[in-house]
Design an enzyme around this catalytic site. Sequence first.
Site, PDB file in Angstrom:
ATOM      1  N   ASP A  13      11.437  61.014   1.121  1.00 30.54           N
ATOM      2  CA  ASP A  13      11.191  62.458   1.195  1.00 30.54           C
ATOM      3  C   ASP A  13       9.747  62.796   1.520  1.00 30.54           C
ATOM      4  OD1 ASP A  13      13.855  62.739   0.466  1.00 30.54           O
ATOM      5  OD2 ASP A  13      13.358  62.718  -1.669  1.00 30.54           O
ATOM      6  N   LYS A  16       9.614  62.577   6.804  1.00 28.64           N
ATOM      7  CA  LYS A  16       9.896  61.759   8.000  1.00 28.64           C
ATOM      8  C   LYS A  16      10.632  62.579   9.058  1.00 28.64           C
ATOM      9  CE  LYS A  16      12.106  58.877   5.343  1.00 28.64           C
ATOM     10  NZ  LYS A  16      11.722  59.375   4.007  1.00 28.64           N
ATOM     11  N   LYS A  18      10.588  65.787   9.776  1.00 23.38           N
ATOM     12  CA  LYS A  18       9.705  66.681  10.532  1.00 23.38           C
ATOM     13  C   LYS A  18       8.905  65.884  11.567  1.00 23.38           C
ATOM     14  CE  LYS A  18       5.585  69.261  10.845  1.00 23.38           C
ATOM     15  NZ  LYS A  18       4.712  70.340  10.564  1.00 23.38           N
ATOM     16  N   GLY A  40      18.184  62.285   3.468  1.00 23.33           N
ATOM     17  CA  GLY A  40      18.278  63.705   3.808  1.00 23.33           C
ATOM     18  C   GLY A  40      16.987  64.062   4.513  1.00 23.33           C
ATOM     19  N   HIS A  41      17.049  64.244   5.828  1.00 22.41           N
ATOM     20  CA  HIS A  41      15.849  64.515   6.625  1.00 22.41           C
ATOM     21  C   HIS A  41      15.892  65.961   7.102  1.00 22.41           C
ATOM     22  CE1 HIS A  41      15.370  59.945   7.565  1.00 22.41           C
ATOM     23  NE2 HIS A  41      15.359  60.228   6.285  1.00 22.41           N
ATOM     24  N   GLN A 225      14.522  56.539   3.618  1.00 22.21           N
ATOM     25  CA  GLN A 225      13.949  56.168   2.320  1.00 22.21           C
ATOM     26  C   GLN A 225      12.443  55.898   2.456  1.00 22.21           C
ATOM     27  OE1 GLN A 225      17.270  54.342   3.067  1.00 22.21           O
ATOM     28  NE2 GLN A 225      17.887  56.364   2.416  1.00 22.21           N
ATOM     29  N   THR A 240      16.698  51.138  -3.247  1.00 19.04           N
ATOM     30  CA  THR A 240      17.943  51.259  -2.515  1.00 19.04           C
ATOM     31  C   THR A 240      18.368  49.852  -2.065  1.00 19.04           C
ATOM     32  OG1 THR A 240      19.108  52.537  -0.827  1.00 19.04           O
ATOM     33  CG2 THR A 240      16.892  51.744  -0.244  1.00 19.04           C
ATOM     34  N   ARG A 306      12.988  66.745  -7.833  1.00 18.46           N
ATOM     35  CA  ARG A 306      12.181  65.528  -7.637  1.00 18.46           C
ATOM     36  C   ARG A 306      11.060  65.464  -8.666  1.00 18.46           C
ATOM     37  NH1 ARG A 306      11.798  66.837  -1.219  1.00 18.46           N
ATOM     38  NH2 ARG A 306      13.812  66.001  -0.594  1.00 18.46           N
ATOM     39  N   VAL A 415       0.792  70.800   7.974  1.00 19.88           N
ATOM     40  CA  VAL A 415       0.327  71.860   7.072  1.00 19.88           C
ATOM     41  C   VAL A 415       1.396  72.934   6.851  1.00 19.88           C
ATOM     42  CG1 VAL A 415      -2.138  71.507   7.495  1.00 19.88           C
ATOM     43  CG2 VAL A 415      -0.828  72.986   9.041  1.00 19.88           C
TER      44      VAL A 415
HETATM   45  P1  GDP Z   1      12.315  63.094   4.594  1.00 18.61           P
HETATM   46  O1  GDP Z   1      13.481  62.590   3.809  1.00 18.61           O
HETATM   47  O2  GDP Z   1      11.159  62.136   4.563  1.00 18.61           O
HETATM   48  O3  GDP Z   1      12.668  63.498   5.990  1.00 18.61           O
HETATM   49  O4  GDP Z   1      11.798  64.407   3.839  1.00 18.61           O
HETATM   50  P2  GDP Z   1      12.734  65.606   3.266  1.00 18.61           P
HETATM   51  O5  GDP Z   1      13.255  66.386   4.409  1.00 18.61           O
HETATM   52  O6  GDP Z   1      13.712  65.078   2.285  1.00 18.61           O
HETATM   53  O7  GDP Z   1      11.665  66.423   2.425  1.00 18.61           O
HETATM   54  C1  GDP Z   1      10.509  66.948   3.006  1.00 18.61           C
HETATM   55  C2  GDP Z   1      10.522  68.487   2.798  1.00 18.61           C
HETATM   56  O8  GDP Z   1       9.233  68.998   3.037  1.00 18.61           O
HETATM   57  C3  GDP Z   1      11.443  69.221   3.742  1.00 18.61           C
HETATM   58  O9  GDP Z   1      11.975  70.336   3.087  1.00 18.61           O
HETATM   59  C4  GDP Z   1      10.510  69.660   4.879  1.00 18.61           C
HETATM   60  O10 GDP Z   1      10.965  70.836   5.551  1.00 18.61           O
HETATM   61  C5  GDP Z   1       9.251  69.941   4.111  1.00 18.61           C
HETATM   62  N1  GDP Z   1       7.994  69.697   4.841  1.00 18.61           N
HETATM   63  C6  GDP Z   1       7.701  68.724   5.745  1.00 18.61           C
HETATM   64  N2  GDP Z   1       6.387  68.787   6.091  1.00 18.61           N
HETATM   65  C7  GDP Z   1       5.861  69.819   5.402  1.00 18.61           C
HETATM   66  C8  GDP Z   1       4.544  70.355   5.302  1.00 18.61           C
HETATM   67  O11 GDP Z   1       3.585  69.894   5.908  1.00 18.61           O
HETATM   68  N3  GDP Z   1       4.373  71.398   4.442  1.00 18.61           N
HETATM   69  C9  GDP Z   1       5.385  71.953   3.725  1.00 18.61           C
HETATM   70  N4  GDP Z   1       5.123  72.951   2.912  1.00 18.61           N
HETATM   71  N5  GDP Z   1       6.640  71.469   3.802  1.00 18.61           N
HETATM   72  C10 GDP Z   1       6.872  70.413   4.608  1.00 18.61           C
HETATM   73  P1  IMO Z   2      15.129  59.934   2.514  1.00 18.00           P
HETATM   74  O1  IMO Z   2      15.463  59.190   3.795  1.00 18.00           O
HETATM   75  C1  IMO Z   2      14.481  59.790  -1.800  1.00 18.00           C
HETATM   76  C2  IMO Z   2      16.835  56.836  -4.047  1.00 18.00           C
HETATM   77  C3  IMO Z   2      17.875  57.378  -5.013  1.00 18.00           C
HETATM   78  C4  IMO Z   2      17.842  56.299  -6.075  1.00 18.00           C
HETATM   79  C5  IMO Z   2      17.654  55.029  -5.257  1.00 18.00           C
HETATM   80  C6  IMO Z   2      18.942  54.267  -4.982  1.00 18.00           C
HETATM   81  O2  IMO Z   2      15.573  61.341   2.499  1.00 18.00           O
HETATM   82  O3  IMO Z   2      13.681  59.752   2.204  1.00 18.00           O
HETATM   83  P2  IMO Z   2      20.991  54.712  -3.339  1.00 18.00           P
HETATM   84  O4  IMO Z   2      21.962  55.861  -3.261  1.00 18.00           O
HETATM   85  O5  IMO Z   2      20.212  54.494  -2.100  1.00 18.00           O
HETATM   86  O6  IMO Z   2      21.620  53.450  -3.838  1.00 18.00           O
HETATM   87  O7  IMO Z   2      19.946  55.159  -4.502  1.00 18.00           O
HETATM   88  O8  IMO Z   2      17.076  55.433  -4.029  1.00 18.00           O
HETATM   89  N1  IMO Z   2      16.970  57.327  -2.649  1.00 18.00           N
HETATM   90  C7  IMO Z   2      16.151  58.235  -2.103  1.00 18.00           C
HETATM   91  N2  IMO Z   2      15.132  58.950  -2.650  1.00 18.00           N
HETATM   92  N3  IMO Z   2      14.788  59.914  -0.484  1.00 18.00           N
HETATM   93  C8  IMO Z   2      15.774  59.188   0.077  1.00 18.00           C
HETATM   94  O9  IMO Z   2      16.012  59.177   1.409  1.00 18.00           O
HETATM   95  C9  IMO Z   2      16.537  58.328  -0.759  1.00 18.00           C
HETATM   96  N4  IMO Z   2      17.584  57.499  -0.544  1.00 18.00           N
HETATM   97  C10 IMO Z   2      17.826  56.887  -1.705  1.00 18.00           C
HETATM   98  O10 IMO Z   2      17.485  58.637  -5.508  1.00 18.00           O
HETATM   99  O11 IMO Z   2      16.702  56.450  -6.876  1.00 18.00           O
HETATM  100 MG    MG Z   3      14.753  63.199   2.259  1.00 14.81          MG
END
Ligand code: GDP
Ligand code: IMO
Ligand code: MG
Length: 431
Positions: A13, A16, A18, A40-41, A225, A240, A306, A415
């Site tokens: 999270d 990635k 973005k 979840g991206h 991840q 994971t 989180r 940002v």
């Molecule tokens: P990922 O799993 O690495 O793709 O990240 P997620 O999508 O799960 O979580 C990142 C969250 O931060 C998402 O809701 C994005 O829209 C948000 N986000 C990404 N970059 C920025 C940033 O620079 N600033 C803010 N405020 N939000 C951001």
């Molecule tokens: P993205 O790609 C954050 C965490 C789960 C748990 C552990 C094992 O959005 O960054 P699993 O279901 O993979 O066996 O769970 O890994 N986890 C993540 N945490 N972002 C993720 O993906 C994750 N994918 C798995 O919360 O702690």
């Molecule tokens: Mg994510």
Amino acid sequence: MANVVVIGTQWGDEGKGKVVDLLSAHANRIVRFQGGNNAGHTLVINGERFVFHLIPSGILYPDTRCLIGNGVVVDPEVLLEEIKGLLDRGIAISPKKLGLSERAHLIMPYHKAIDIARESAKGRSKIGTTGRGIGPCYEDKVARVGIRAIDLTELDVLKEKIRANLREKNFYLTNLFGCEPLEYKSLLDRYLSLSHELSPFIVDVSAELHEAMGRNESILFEGAQGTHLDIDHGTYPFVTSSNPVAANACIGAGIGPKTLDSIVGIVKAYTTRVGSGPFVSELIDETGNYLQEIGQEFGATTGRRRRCGWLDLVVVRYSARVNGMNHLAITKLDVLTGLDPIDLCIAYECQGKRLENVPAKLSALYNCSPVYEEMEGWKEDISGARAFEELPKNAQAYVRRIEEVVGVPVSIISVGSGRKETIFCKNPFDE
Ligand code: GDP
Ligand code: IMO
Ligand code: MG
């Protein structure tokens, strides 16, 4: 022409999605190489939010082809739902736009049932998985009993594999966990119907990439991840079941290691973690709640809150080493606005000893406390900054200190969640 890998340096999270969406403007193909719909991206395009679990984050570019590599575990129902979800929003996904590796393993309903049953049996010692069947699917892959995408095109093989797997899985589910058994006929019917819908997408991803590279196309590899969730390099067993590190882009897509040019490590300006496991710089106080609230730190997959804490550079430095990173992308710097001072964790202290590295021994890691360096904060809104020099001096100093401690230059600073809310210092495709 370059091949670039984007990976998470923390516990997922990091943003990635973005960064992959942004960099997709420079690539011909985008490839997911590991993980599954535990990911979840999130992308925010003109204020509209998209969350991708399996489809690569480059899918919104009209001329970019997206591929799901052999290293990904694919829940066919989730993939089809994702395709339909895009169609509902006016984005048609055809086999011309998206390919699924014939060698990718499929998540079956018994994988999800086992994942959920095991976690609930573990009680307080649970990993906190996403419950999507990821671990049990990778287990079957390694045990050589998994069902692959190509099996959807050979129905006799599919039937026999489902029958053999159900015999074992039902025994395990009913006798150890007291769950209801899964029924063969309905499961088979479900997968037969899925096979009709998915078969047109099934391709040889490795061969396609080889040909694309021969034509000097640029390829972007999208990690899921983060490094500290890596089955080998993460905080085992709170990890994971795949390898999110950059080297796995090769195995999970079917290309050679010498074809990679750049490794971009995504660093969230603070730290978050979902699920259980050690987290040295975690803040269980007002500041932690502030980061959670302002950063909107809720899981994009499970909706869980989180856990939040200061930026842990011991974690990021470790990731720089195991991934061979040559670019940093710092995200969510805007979330720190208004906090003063800002702490940066630069080392750990464990039983009176200073540690520069993450210890493998879990009990030692649980006993580590953070060694903080205090940085001055800033109050100005930075979401409009488009050049490094436009950032307040203290925000600049924060970024420079990260570079210094990690030993990798910063190429991108995010940002805000939108595409435009980005400072580009260097393009990783210009290597
Ligand atoms: P990922 O799993 O690495 O793709 O990240 P997620 O999508 O799960 O979580 C990142 C969250 O931060 C998402 O809701 C994005 O829209 C948000 N986000 C990404 N970059 C920025 C940033 O620079 N600033 C803010 N405020 N939000 C951001
Ligand atoms: P993205 O790609 C954050 C965490 C789960 C748990 C552990 C094992 O959005 O960054 P699993 O279901 O993979 O066996 O769970 O890994 N986890 C993540 N945490 N972002 C993720 O993906 C994750 N994918 C798995 O919360 O702690
Ligand atoms: Mg994510």
